[in-house]
Design a protein around this motif. Structure first.
Motif, mmCIF file in Angstrom:
data_model
loop_
_atom_site.group_PDB
_atom_site.id
_atom_site.type_symbol
_atom_site.label_atom_id
_atom_site.label_comp_id
_atom_site.label_asym_id
_atom_site.label_seq_id
_atom_site.Cartn_x
_atom_site.Cartn_y
_atom_site.Cartn_z
ATOM 1 N N GLU A 21 15.708 -11.063 -6.045
ATOM 2 C CA GLU A 21 14.288 -10.877 -6.348
ATOM 3 C C GLU A 21 13.385 -11.632 -5.372
ATOM 4 O OE1 GLU A 21 11.253 -11.194 -10.155
ATOM 5 O OE2 GLU A 21 13.262 -12.014 -10.306
ATOM 6 N N GLU B 277 6.699 -1.773 -3.002
ATOM 7 C CA GLU B 277 6.981 -2.303 -4.337
ATOM 8 C C GLU B 277 8.459 -2.638 -4.447
ATOM 9 O OE1 GLU B 277 7.670 1.882 -6.722
ATOM 10 O OE2 GLU B 277 5.659 1.019 -6.658
ATOM 11 N N THR B 278 8.775 -3.466 -5.439
ATOM 12 C CA THR B 278 10.170 -3.760 -5.735
ATOM 13 C C THR B 278 10.570 -2.993 -6.987
ATOM 14 O OG1 THR B 278 9.656 -5.675 -7.100
ATOM 15 C CG2 THR B 278 10.024 -6.068 -4.759
ATOM 16 N N HIS C 161 17.450 -5.996 -6.567
ATOM 17 C CA HIS C 161 16.214 -5.232 -6.420
ATOM 18 C C HIS C 161 16.262 -4.393 -5.150
ATOM 19 C CE1 HIS C 161 14.895 -8.185 -9.351
ATOM 20 N NE2 HIS C 161 13.813 -7.465 -9.547
ATOM 21 N N ASP C 162 15.485 -3.325 -5.159
ATOM 22 C CA ASP C 162 15.269 -2.499 -3.974
ATOM 23 C C ASP C 162 13.821 -2.680 -3.536
ATOM 24 O OD1 ASP C 162 17.822 -1.508 -4.251
ATOM 25 O OD2 ASP C 162 17.184 0.376 -5.151
ATOM 26 N N VAL C 163 13.584 -2.615 -2.241
ATOM 27 C CA VAL C 163 12.227 -2.640 -1.689
ATOM 28 C C VAL C 163 11.908 -1.225 -1.241
ATOM 29 C CG1 VAL C 163 10.729 -3.576 0.097
ATOM 30 C CG2 VAL C 163 12.457 -5.032 -0.960
ATOM 31 N N VAL D 21 8.218 -7.458 0.405
ATOM 32 C CA VAL D 21 7.020 -6.728 -0.027
ATOM 33 C C VAL D 21 5.768 -7.426 0.486
ATOM 34 C CG1 VAL D 21 5.644 -6.096 -2.048
ATOM 35 C CG2 VAL D 21 8.084 -5.604 -1.997
ATOM 36 N N ALA E 69 13.270 -9.779 -2.081
ATOM 37 C CA ALA E 69 12.501 -8.540 -2.243
ATOM 38 C C ALA E 69 11.006 -8.843 -2.273
ATOM 39 C CB ALA E 69 12.929 -7.821 -3.514
#
Length: 91
Positions: free
Chosen positions: A61, A79-80, A15-17, A68, A64
């Motif tokens: 996850e 957001e993720t 995931h990216d933040v 967040v 992330a």
């Protein structure tokens, strides 16, 4: 044998933040970005004020979600996003 591709399978999709809005408490958000990324204060402020900005990339996850949550607690909107599956061309 040289034409074979191997696909690595893992249970957790990276995931990216993404920071979408720093809110009104910008310096609090800058401190959180600095803690999460390890960047200098100046670079953290630059990253926090140029939105949308990817703060973390390719993290699990749970990490992330924690990032967040920390950004939300500082007054920011974040957001993720799931990273897309890599594309491996086949013949």
């Amino acid at each position: 044998m040289a034409d074979e591709y191997f696909v690595l399978v893992c249970d957790d999709v990276p995931h990216d933040v993404v920071l979408t809005d720093p809110g009104v408490r910008v310096m609090d958000v800058v401190q959180v970005v600095r803690r999460l990324t390890g960047l200098s204060l100046w670079r953290s402020k630059t990253l926090a004020t140029r939105v949308p900005a990817v703060v973390l990339t390719c993290v699990p996850e749970e990490d992330a979600a924690a990032a967040v949550s920390a950004l939300h607690d500082a007054g920011a909107q974040a957001e993720t996003r799931e990273r897309p599956e890599p594309y491996f061309p086949t013949r």
